[in-house]
Design an enzyme around this catalytic site. Structure first.
Site, PDB file in Angstrom:
ATOM      1  N   ASP A 198      -6.560  -8.009  13.983  1.00 48.03           N
ATOM      2  CA  ASP A 198      -6.725  -8.715  14.569  1.00 48.03           C
ATOM      3  C   ASP A 198      -7.583  -9.822  15.563  1.00 48.03           C
ATOM      4  O   ASP A 198      -7.823 -11.029  15.182  1.00 48.03           O
ATOM      5  CB  ASP A 198      -5.111  -9.368  14.640  1.00 48.03           C
ATOM      6  CG  ASP A 198      -4.562  -7.653  15.516  1.00 48.03           C
ATOM      7  OD1 ASP A 198      -5.593  -7.375  16.128  1.00 48.03           O
ATOM      8  OD2 ASP A 198      -3.309  -8.148  15.129  1.00 48.03           O
ATOM      9  N   ASP A 236       0.612  -1.202  -0.056  1.00 48.14           N
ATOM     10  CA  ASP A 236      -0.511   0.148   0.282  1.00 48.14           C
ATOM     11  C   ASP A 236       0.581   0.912   0.050  1.00 48.14           C
ATOM     12  O   ASP A 236       0.711   2.092  -0.053  1.00 48.14           O
ATOM     13  CB  ASP A 236      -1.039  -0.439   1.021  1.00 48.14           C
ATOM     14  CG  ASP A 236      -2.531  -0.780   1.069  1.00 48.14           C
ATOM     15  OD1 ASP A 236      -2.260  -1.652  -0.627  1.00 48.14           O
ATOM     16  OD2 ASP A 236      -3.391  -0.428   2.347  1.00 48.14           O
TER      17      ASP A 236
END
Length: 484
Positions: free
Chosen positions: A239, A86
């Protein structure tokens, strides 16, 4: 709260002691058999594994992380390395692409994937990565952040657990830090994180097969990941979010304490503050959003719900931060100014001392730094308390995501101690200085008018807040280093 936290720490200590004494290794609890190629099928007997490496402007570490992933021991036709870049910095993006091309020419099945936006940050990148057609042939996905370097046998140690135990969704490894000795700040971080892995993660894995996924150095069963809704960017701890949702679907997790993966600790104070803000604000915000779902879940036992809500979230993610700042940095010093308010010695000294010693079990070789660790953790508690409030109230910087700076090997010679010529407004943290002044005042007041020796703690703790407030912590990385 001190008693509650002490009981929680004692409980975890007893569990870890039981695991160690009775040698309750993962191989004894779950079925595990080494991977061996079938004579007739050859490498086809190995499952397909996707390895994802999310990156964002990480030219300092991209080469070593890609190299480590490409050196993982696994049949070349049964593994796909997926680099999710990214980066907005053209130089970083070009370096990553060049490294991927280099390994591709050497026969590694590696892909270079980019997006035209950063929606969802890391969660968004991982989610987009799972949409590619070639992922459909994969059974498992291993995830490594840009500064992680797995050993070649990583998949051979993790994947067999997933193959032979169909209810396991995740196998998590432990972080090992290559720069722990860089400075005092990294040594103190290592103490905290060693406790997290040695105690907290091991307890969750050994008792309820639940713990927070660390976002890297783990292998997921893709079926479990998809069944749980995939990657979600509703918080900055995607996560942990995924781990909670997978658990509510009935999946189990396994943590392997001796499976170590090399990584890097933040060595600049600015990077550490950004990381700690996200690590505190995110779980608090997730608790706000998921508590009701946990209570209503029909796939989780009552005891597991209690563990998730009370031990995992309430005690470790909320009470620990409130207790550290409010009691030890506000209420206890105030007893000097108001003699009629007394705190029993067992609450002020004995319990905290026992808790600290139990926490030190995580890294015994650093026990000589215990006093510095206590002072530093207390000084950082203000930042965490602010982040906690933001997360619970869902306000301010609750959705702020700042990628932790990594330096790799290339900048080791450019690190210098934190120096005064850094911009004053970038280095100074006013609230920490105000708390330091408050503690200093209480300490001096205790010397003049007090009848106990609390001033010893107050003066040392005030110094710690001043050091943190003026930013004289960690290493300073010159801006020119990133442009080199």
């Amino acid at each position: 709260m001190s008693v509650m936290f002490f009981v929680e720490v004692m409980y975890m200590g007893i569990v870890v002691l039981y695991v160690k004494l009775f040698k309750r290794k993962p191989e004894k609890i779950y079925k595990w058999e080494p991977m061996e190629g079938d004579v007739e099928c050859g490498s086809a007997s190995y499952p397909m594994v996707l390895v994802q490496i999310p990156m964002y402007n990480e030219k300092e570490v991209c080469e070593q992380s890609i190299a480590a992933a490409c050196k993982i021991s696994w049949p070349s036709n049964r593994i796909i390395i997926q680099v999710l870049d990214d980066s907005t910095d053209p130089a970083s993006k070009e370096l990553v692409k060049r490294e991927c091309d280099r390994w591709s020419k050497e026969g590694v099945n590696i892909t270079f994937e980019i997006r035209d936006n950063r929606n969802g940050y890391k969660a968004g990148a991982l989610r987009e990565g799972m949409k590619h057609s070639y992922v459909k042939q994969c059974d498992y996905v291993a995830i490594f952040d840009a500064d992680f370097q797995p050993d070649p046998d990583f998949l051979h140690r993790t994947v067999p657990f997933l193959i032979h135990n169909p209810k396991l969704a995740l196998v998590q490894g432990r972080w090992e830090f290559v720069n722990a000795g860089q400075c005092m700040m990294t040594r103190l971080q290592e103490m905290s994180l060693s406790y997290h892995f040695t105690i907290e993660q091991q307890v969750g894995s050994s008792t309820f097969a639940f713990f927070g996924f660390n976002g890297t150095a783990g292998v997921w069963r893709i079926t479990a990941l998809n069944e749980s809704g995939g990657w979600n960017d509703q918080t900055t701890v995607e996560d942990m979010d995924l781990a909670v949702r997978a658990t509510l679907r009935g999946w189990k997790f396994l943590y392997i304490d001796d499976l170590k993966v090399k990584s890097e600790l933040p060595c600049s104070f600015k990077a550490l503050r950004n990381q700690q803000h996200r690590w505190t604000c995110g779980p608090a915000n997730l608790f706000r959003k998921m508590a009701v779902q946990i209570i209503r879940s029909e796939n989780v036992s009552l005891w597991k719900k209690l563990y998730m809500l009370y031990s995992f979230f309430f005690m470790r993610k909320i009470v620990a931060h409130i207790l550290t700042f409010c009691f030890y940095c506000v209420i206890l010093p105030a007893t000097v100014l108001f003699p009629e308010v007394t705190v029993p010695k067992w609450a002020a000294f004995y319990l905290p001392s026992l808790i600290t010693l139990l926490i030190a079990i995580g890294r015994l070789r650093s026990i000589h730094l215990l006093a510095f660790w206590v002072l530093f953790e207390n000084a950082m508690s203000l930042l965490r308390a602010k982040a906690l409030v933001m997360g619970l109230l869902e306000t301010g910087r609750v959705q702020e995501w700042v990628v932790t700076e990594k330096l790799g090997d290339t900048l080791k010679t450019k690190l210098i101690p934190q120096v005064p010529n850094v911009r004053f407004r970038e280095r100074v943290h006013l609230l920490e200085l105000l708390v330091g002044a408050y503690l200093l005042f209480c300490g001096i007041y205790d010397i003049v008018y007090g009848k106990n020796t609390l001033y010893v703690y107050l003066l040392f703790q005030s110094v710690a807040f001043f050091v943190v407030g003026f930013g004289f912590v960690g290493k300073y990385v010159p801006a020119s280093s990133y442009l080199a």
